[in-house]
Scaffold this motif. Structure first.
Motif: not given
Length: 103
Positions: A42-46, A50-52, A55-57
């Motif tokens: 899930e998307a966190g603050p900020g 691309e970061r999500r 993290r999945a990769k």
């Protein structure tokens, strides 16, 4: 890819008509009740998209390493049996081991 080929073959075999329509596909294919992406970060603050994705990769890589470890543990270190157990070729299994620094 193999699963897709099997589904297409099944549809072609079971279709009573040469033209396959949406109604036939709905009657033969299982309805997906779960979302396509399970346990997606899930998307966190900020957090950026691309970061999500990153993290999945990372989660996939960790799961693959765990899979290799588990297969080797179950087979007592027998690499060919471990490859067969997880459904990959021996060469692919060796590449997985090397990638996760198990070789």
């Amino acid at each position: 890819m193999r699963e897709l080929k099997n589904v297409i073959s099944r549809i072609a075999i079971l279709s009573p008509d040469p033209v396959i329509d949406a109604g036939f596909l709905e009657s033969i294919l299982p309805v997906r009740k779960t979302p396509l992406v399970r346990n997606a970060p899930e998307a966190g603050p900020g957090d950026t998209d691309e970061r999500r994705i990153q993290r999945a990769k990372e989660a996939i890589q960790s799961a693959n390493a765990d899979l290799v470890h588990l297969a080797l543990e179950i087979t007592g270190g027998k690499r060919k049996e471990a490859a067969d157990l997880i459904g990959v070729s021996r060469n692919t299994f060796y590449r997985m081991m090397k990638k996760h620094e198990l070789l």
